[in-house]
Design a protein around this motif. Structure first.
Motif, PDB file in Angstrom:
ATOM      1  N   PRO A  34       0.824  -1.208   0.000  1.00 29.61           N
ATOM      2  CA  PRO A  34       0.000   0.000   0.000  1.00 29.61           C
ATOM      3  C   PRO A  34       0.868   1.272   0.000  1.00 29.61           C
ATOM      4  N   GLN A  35       0.466   2.236  -0.801  1.00 30.76           N
ATOM      5  CA  GLN A  35       1.204   3.494  -0.902  1.00 30.76           C
ATOM      6  C   GLN A  35       1.362   4.148   0.466  1.00 30.76           C
ATOM      7  N   ARG A  36       0.321   4.108   1.276  1.00 33.21           N
ATOM      8  CA  ARG A  36       0.376   4.705   2.618  1.00 33.21           C
ATOM      9  C   ARG A  36       1.490   4.072   3.447  1.00 33.21           C
ATOM     10  N   THR A  37       1.654   2.760   3.325  1.00 33.50           N
ATOM     11  CA  THR A  37       2.693   2.066   4.089  1.00 33.50           C
ATOM     12  C   THR A  37       4.075   2.520   3.643  1.00 33.50           C
ATOM     13  N   LEU A  38       4.284   2.600   2.333  1.00 32.49           N
ATOM     14  CA  LEU A  38       5.580   3.064   1.835  1.00 32.49           C
ATOM     15  C   LEU A  38       5.864   4.494   2.264  1.00 32.49           C
ATOM     16  N   GLU A  39       4.842   5.336   2.264  1.00 35.04           N
ATOM     17  CA  GLU A  39       5.040   6.724   2.678  1.00 35.04           C
ATOM     18  C   GLU A  39       5.340   6.819   4.168  1.00 35.04           C
ATOM     19  N   LEU A  40       4.712   6.000   4.987  1.00 35.79           N
ATOM     20  CA  LEU A  40       5.018   5.979   6.417  1.00 35.79           C
ATOM     21  C   LEU A  40       6.464   5.553   6.661  1.00 35.79           C
ATOM     22  N   VAL A  41       6.898   4.525   5.948  1.00 32.77           N
ATOM     23  CA  VAL A  41       8.271   4.037   6.059  1.00 32.77           C
ATOM     24  C   VAL A  41       9.255   5.147   5.673  1.00 32.77           C
ATOM     25  N   HIS A  42       8.953   5.833   4.573  1.00 26.66           N
ATOM     26  CA  HIS A  42       9.806   6.931   4.109  1.00 26.66           C
ATOM     27  C   HIS A  42       9.883   8.042   5.159  1.00 26.66           C
ATOM     28  N   LEU A  43       8.744   8.420   5.711  1.00 23.40           N
ATOM     29  CA  LEU A  43       8.722   9.495   6.696  1.00 23.40           C
ATOM     30  C   LEU A  43       9.486   9.103   7.957  1.00 23.40           C
ATOM     31  N   ARG A  44       9.289   7.878   8.428  1.00 22.12           N
ATOM     32  CA  ARG A  44       9.960   7.464   9.673  1.00 22.12           C
ATOM     33  C   ARG A  44      11.471   7.396   9.493  1.00 22.12           C
ATOM     34  N   ALA A  45      11.948   6.820   8.408  1.00 20.49           N
ATOM     35  CA  ALA A  45      13.394   6.763   8.173  1.00 20.49           C
ATOM     36  C   ALA A  45      13.963   8.177   8.055  1.00 20.49           C
ATOM     37  N   SER A  46      13.246   9.048   7.389  1.00 16.68           N
ATOM     38  CA  SER A  46      13.706  10.429   7.213  1.00 16.68           C
ATOM     39  C   SER A  46      13.745  11.181   8.542  1.00 16.68           C
ATOM     40  N   GLN A  47      12.782  10.901   9.431  1.00 22.42           N
ATOM     41  CA  GLN A  47      12.812  11.502  10.762  1.00 22.42           C
ATOM     42  C   GLN A  47      14.046  11.041  11.525  1.00 22.42           C
ATOM     43  N   ILE A  48      14.325   9.762  11.488  1.00 24.27           N
ATOM     44  CA  ILE A  48      15.483   9.209  12.192  1.00 24.27           C
ATOM     45  C   ILE A  48      16.771   9.844  11.690  1.00 24.27           C
ATOM     46  N   ASN A  49      16.866  10.021  10.389  1.00 21.81           N
ATOM     47  CA  ASN A  49      18.084  10.559   9.779  1.00 21.81           C
ATOM     48  C   ASN A  49      18.161  12.082   9.813  1.00 21.81           C
ATOM     49  N   CYS A  51      16.518  14.273   8.007  1.00 18.22           N
ATOM     50  CA  CYS A  51      16.498  14.847   6.661  1.00 18.22           C
ATOM     51  C   CYS A  51      15.295  15.780   6.539  1.00 18.22           C
ATOM     52  N   SER A  52      15.535  17.073   6.745  1.00 15.82           N
ATOM     53  CA  SER A  52      14.428  18.027   6.759  1.00 15.82           C
ATOM     54  C   SER A  52      13.689  18.069   5.423  1.00 15.82           C
ATOM     55  N   ALA A  53      14.422  17.976   4.334  1.00 14.54           N
ATOM     56  CA  ALA A  53      13.772  18.033   3.018  1.00 14.54           C
ATOM     57  C   ALA A  53      12.808  16.856   2.833  1.00 14.54           C
ATOM     58  N   CYS A  54      13.224  15.661   3.223  1.00 15.20           N
ATOM     59  CA  CYS A  54      12.370  14.480   3.052  1.00 15.20           C
ATOM     60  C   CYS A  54      11.235  14.432   4.065  1.00 15.20           C
ATOM     61  N   VAL A  55      11.479  14.859   5.298  1.00  9.53           N
ATOM     62  CA  VAL A  55      10.400  14.903   6.284  1.00  9.53           C
ATOM     63  C   VAL A  55       9.334  15.886   5.821  1.00  9.53           C
ATOM     64  N   PHE A 137      19.198   6.461   1.188  1.00  7.58           N
ATOM     65  CA  PHE A 137      20.044   7.028   0.129  1.00  7.58           C
ATOM     66  C   PHE A 137      19.740   8.520  -0.035  1.00  7.58           C
ATOM     67  N   PHE A 138      18.455   8.851  -0.185  1.00  7.56           N
ATOM     68  CA  PHE A 138      18.048  10.256  -0.307  1.00  7.56           C
ATOM     69  C   PHE A 138      18.465  11.056   0.929  1.00  7.56           C
ATOM     70  N   ASN A 139      18.202  10.482   2.107  1.00  8.13           N
ATOM     71  CA  ASN A 139      18.507  11.180   3.355  1.00  8.13           C
ATOM     72  C   ASN A 139      19.986  11.502   3.475  1.00  8.13           C
ATOM     73  N   ARG A 140      20.828  10.566   3.095  1.00  6.78           N
ATOM     74  CA  ARG A 140      22.263  10.780   3.218  1.00  6.78           C
ATOM     75  C   ARG A 140      22.768  11.835   2.228  1.00  6.78           C
TER      76      ARG A 140
END
Length: 154
Positions: A34-49, A51-55, A137-140
């Motif tokens: 589900p797209q929502r699941t992928l977006e949640l995963v993206h947001l959480r990893a970006s928060q951890i890292n 990455c203001s642009a991705c969050v 990758f994006f976050n780094r």
């Protein structure tokens, strides 16, 4: 404090990179997760890292797609809220483990993997792992080059 980028976005400087990133995006989003699941995963990893642009962009895109404020505001504390399904929780746990590789000897513990595998098939797991890696990758890139969150949002 306004952060200034060290260089322009590397993808813009190296256009062949955009082709590769687009292929990764397409592959991760074609496995039926589900797209929502992928977006949640993206947001959480970006928060951890951090990455203001991705969050920023991730949360804004999720909101445009109909995500609720309750869920958006609670992603960083997903364990303590009732807003996420069991499958989303499993994907978020996998995202945290795969993003924080150095935090433990067994980077992705068997129980985290088993819970994700309980909710997702092999192809879907592959897509989630690929999307977590792509997000990291994006976050780094963004963190290393100090790509800020956009300041011109209306």
């Amino acid at each position: 404090m306004i952060i200034e980028p060290r260089i322009a976005n590397p993808a813009g400087l190296l256009p062949d990179a955009v082709k590769a990133v687009n292929l990764l995006y397409k592959a991760a989003h074609s496995a039926g997760v589900p797209q929502r699941t992928l977006e949640l995963v993206h947001l959480r990893a970006s928060q951890i890292n951090g990455c203001s642009a991705c969050v920023d962009s991730g949360a804004r895109e999720m909101r445009k797609a109909g995500e609720t404020d309750e869920r958006l505001f609670a992603v960083a504390v997903w364990r303590e809220t009732p807003y996420f399904t069991e499958a989303e929780r499993a994907a978020l746990a996998l995202a945290e483990a795969a993003t924080r590789l150095a935090d433990r000897a067994d980077a992705v513990p068997d129980d985290v993997w088993a819970e994700a595998a309980r909710h997702f098939g092999e192809k879907e797991l592959a897509a989630i792992v690929l999307w977590i890696a792509t997000t990291n990758f994006f976050n780094r890139i963004n963190a290393a080059t100090r790509q800020p969150a956009p300041q011109n949002w209306g």
